[in-house]
Write an enzyme that holds these catalytic residues in place. Structure first.
Site, PDB file in Angstrom:
ATOM      1  N   TYR A  18     108.377  -6.132  95.440  1.00 11.92           N
ATOM      2  CA  TYR A  18     109.289  -7.865  94.878  1.00 11.92           C
ATOM      3  C   TYR A  18     108.570  -8.317  96.633  1.00 11.92           C
ATOM      4  O   TYR A  18     108.330  -7.704  97.324  1.00 11.92           O
ATOM      5  CB  TYR A  18     110.800  -7.221  96.155  1.00 11.92           C
ATOM      6  CG  TYR A  18     111.505  -9.097  96.205  1.00 11.92           C
ATOM      7  CD1 TYR A  18     111.683  -9.857  95.119  1.00 11.92           C
ATOM      8  CD2 TYR A  18     111.319  -9.333  97.197  1.00 11.92           C
ATOM      9  CE1 TYR A  18     112.844 -10.815  94.979  1.00 11.92           C
ATOM     10  CE2 TYR A  18     112.442 -10.742  97.609  1.00 11.92           C
ATOM     11  CZ  TYR A  18     112.482 -11.618  96.329  1.00 11.92           C
ATOM     12  OH  TYR A  18     113.475 -12.388  96.680  1.00 11.92           O
ATOM     13  N   ASP A  34     101.218  -7.239 100.075  1.00  9.78           N
ATOM     14  CA  ASP A  34     102.390  -7.725 100.691  1.00  9.78           C
ATOM     15  C   ASP A  34     103.310  -6.585 101.821  1.00  9.78           C
ATOM     16  O   ASP A  34     103.738  -5.490 101.300  1.00  9.78           O
ATOM     17  CB  ASP A  34     103.373  -7.652  99.714  1.00  9.78           C
ATOM     18  CG  ASP A  34     105.060  -8.275 100.050  1.00  9.78           C
ATOM     19  OD1 ASP A  34     104.907  -8.520 101.465  1.00  9.78           O
ATOM     20  OD2 ASP A  34     105.587  -8.783  99.368  1.00  9.78           O
ATOM     21  N   LYS A  64     110.263 -10.330 108.437  1.00  9.62           N
ATOM     22  CA  LYS A  64     111.015  -9.765 107.860  1.00  9.62           C
ATOM     23  C   LYS A  64     111.202  -9.376 110.512  1.00  9.62           C
ATOM     24  O   LYS A  64     111.076 -10.293 110.722  1.00  9.62           O
ATOM     25  CB  LYS A  64     110.991  -8.160 107.535  1.00  9.62           C
ATOM     26  CG  LYS A  64     111.881  -8.931 106.430  1.00  9.62           C
ATOM     27  CD  LYS A  64     111.270  -7.730 105.465  1.00  9.62           C
ATOM     28  CE  LYS A  64     112.973  -7.988 104.023  1.00  9.62           C
ATOM     29  NZ  LYS A  64     112.046  -7.996 102.800  1.00  9.62           N
TER      30      LYS A  64
HETATM   31  C1  LIG Z   1     112.148  -9.084 101.867  1.00  9.45           C
HETATM   32  C2  LIG Z   1     110.951  -9.109 101.378  1.00  9.45           C
HETATM   33  C3  LIG Z   1     109.924 -10.448 100.850  1.00  9.45           C
HETATM   34  C4  LIG Z   1     110.435 -11.482 101.021  1.00  9.45           C
HETATM   35  O1  LIG Z   1     110.738 -12.169 101.929  1.00  9.45           O
HETATM   36  P1  LIG Z   1     111.513 -13.313 102.154  1.00  9.45           P
HETATM   37  O2  LIG Z   1     111.669 -14.074 103.667  1.00  9.45           O
HETATM   38  O3  LIG Z   1     113.558 -12.846 102.178  1.00  9.45           O
HETATM   39  O4  LIG Z   1     111.396 -13.923 101.542  1.00  9.45           O
HETATM   40  C5  LIG Z   1     108.607 -10.547  99.918  1.00  9.45           C
HETATM   41  N1  LIG Z   1     107.521  -8.695  99.955  1.00  9.45           N
HETATM   42  C6  LIG Z   1     108.499  -7.961 100.869  1.00  9.45           C
HETATM   43  C7  LIG Z   1     108.130  -6.585 100.595  1.00  9.45           C
HETATM   44  C8  LIG Z   1     109.622  -8.033 101.344  1.00  9.45           C
HETATM   45  O5  LIG Z   1     110.326  -6.486 101.203  1.00  9.45           O
END
Ligand SMILES: *Cc1c(COP(=O)(O)O)cnc(C)c1O
Length: 428
Positions: free
Chosen positions: A144, A239, A267
């Site tokens: 994601y 990411d 985060k």
């Molecule tokens: C949570 C998450 C996102 C998205 O971040 P948001 O602040 O919710 O837009 C992108 N990549 C990873 C790996 C995530 O865990």
């Protein structure tokens, strides 16, 4: 437990907010029932509107790695708020948090702050495309990267050619530039690279996947991706929105010793306020406006309250040299406890863990990609989730989520959790 007030609030919310929530997973769709409404949180605990207390294993989906309402973060935000909440002008603190992040994370010279992980990943692929002058990207099924169009893609029928939208509203035009590979499967990557020779700008990956449960990379997988990128002039994007400042001071890159070209954060970096960031070596970052041609901007980017929270969080992680070790030890303790309980109750399971990321899958086969993660027994998970909730233990309301361990958890909390799992296991 009583959820009366939460149920009432959810009814009211549903009238004015689609599904009653501002982010879908909060709605408990995967597990049934109505969401509990949070009122406050402190340390390892979250309190709901009915006065119930839960040991929290979501921690706002990651950011509260040191626990809720962590005093240095709270105080920093309060003090900054008194001086004005947004200026739309540069502030000294932006340089301070940038310098600290660059010191903590290997191989980055410059960083830009945005407001979410979604924005960070969206901007990272634009930068990669601008820099390489190529259009296509490879992502991995089950990873994601936020909700921007380019990432809401599933494997098309001819997966080798291109992906197809997995949400209405994402155009076929966008989908055709996102290619889908399988996590931990180099052959799937090589097939795509060969079939789209010279057209791929970037490979984006969660270096430790956390959005299909926790799936660590197989040995050599990331190293080999690095080589494929180098050989083909492709940028490797890690990411680290989930893993950054959680798995180690320098995130997965430090822990696994593989260097990306662009890294994204979210985060933890915001300490619980809306912050994302992306970073790379100067040569790549200088492609961004106003220095370079790739446009990217944000009215509230680098917001003083968000920067104050993030800086206080990173400072705390930087100063505490044993925090990541402690987090990993607590998580291992939890893992061992859960294994013992589930095994003695003859429940089929697999537990994946790396550092302070852990997930329990109700299937006895190894879980190493999206397909194997999908095989978990969702009915068992639902009972597990609601059983734990009833015992005052709050895990993510979806079988595809990692548990986020915080350092505020004591060994007493962990023992309480393992006891709760023992009780629930007997009902599965
Ligand atoms: C949570 C998450 C996102 C998205 O971040 P948001 O602040 O919710 O837009 C992108 N990549 C990873 C790996 C995530 O865990």
């Amino acid at each position: 437990m009583l959820y009366k007030r939460s149920s009432e609030l959810f009814c009211e919310a549903e009238k004015v907010i689609p599904g009653g929530v501002n982010s879908p997973v909060r709605a408990f769709k995967a597990v049934g029932g109505t969401p509990i409404f949070a009122k406050s949180a402190k340390g390892a605990y979250v309190f709901d509107e009915d006065g119930n207390r839960y040991i929290d294993y979501i921690n706002s989906w990651g950011p509260m790695v040191l626990g809720h309402a962590y005093p240095p973060v709270v105080n920093a935000v309060i003090e900054k708020a008194k001086l004005g909440t947004s200026f739309g002008m540069p502030t000294e603190m932006e340089t301070q948090i940038a310098s600290l992040a660059i010191k903590m994370v290997p191989g980055i010279d410059k960083i830009r702050f945005v407001n979410s992980g979604t924005e960070a990943c969206m901007s990272a692929i634009r930068l990669a495309r601008g820099y390489t002058k190529k259009d296509k990207i490879i992502k991995f099924a089950g990873c994601y990267h936020g909700h921007s169009d380019s990432f809401l893609i599933q494997a098309g029928s001819g997966a080798v050619t291109f992906g197809s939208p997995n949400s209405p509203g994402v155009t076929k035009g966008t989908a055709k530039d996102t290619l889908l590979a399988k996590y931990n499967d180099l052959e799937s990557v090589n097939t795509l690279v060969n079939a789209n020779f010279g057209e791929i700008a970037a490979i984006i990956i969660e270096p430790v996947a956390g959005n299909m449960g926790c799936i660590p990379p197989k040995e050599g997988f990331l190293e080999e991706l690095r080589q494929i990128c180098d050989k083909n002039g492709i940028l490797l994007i890690f990411d680290e929105v989930m893993t950054g400042f959680r798995l180690a001071r320098g995130g997965a890159q430090e822990l696994l010793k593989v260097q990306s070209d662009i890294v994204t954060f979210g985060k933890v970096i915001g300490g619980g306020l809306p912050v994302g960031a992306f970073a790379a070596r100067a040569e790549i970052m200088d492609y961004l406006a106003p220095l370079g041609p790739v446009y990217q901007a944000g009215t509230l980017s680098g917001n003083p309250l968000a920067m104050a929270a993030g800086l206080a969080m990173l400072n705390a992680l930087e100063e505490d040299t044993s925090v990541f070790q402690r987090l990993a030890e607590k998580t291992l303790y939890l893992e061992n406890g859960i294994r013992k309980v589930l095994t003695s109750n003859e429940i089929s399971y697999t537990i994946n863990r790396l550092g302070s990321m852990i997930s329990v899958h109700f299937d006895s086969n190894p879980v190493y990609d999206f397909q194997t993660a999908s095989k978990g027994d969702n009915e068992t998970f639902k009972k597990f989730f609601h059983g734990l909730l009833e015992q005052g233990v709050y895990i993510a309301p979806s079988a595809y989520e990692t548990w986020f361990i915080s350092d505020a958890l004591t060994y007493e909390d962990l023992d309480f959790t393992i006891d709760a799992i023992e009780k629930v296991a007997k009902t599965l």
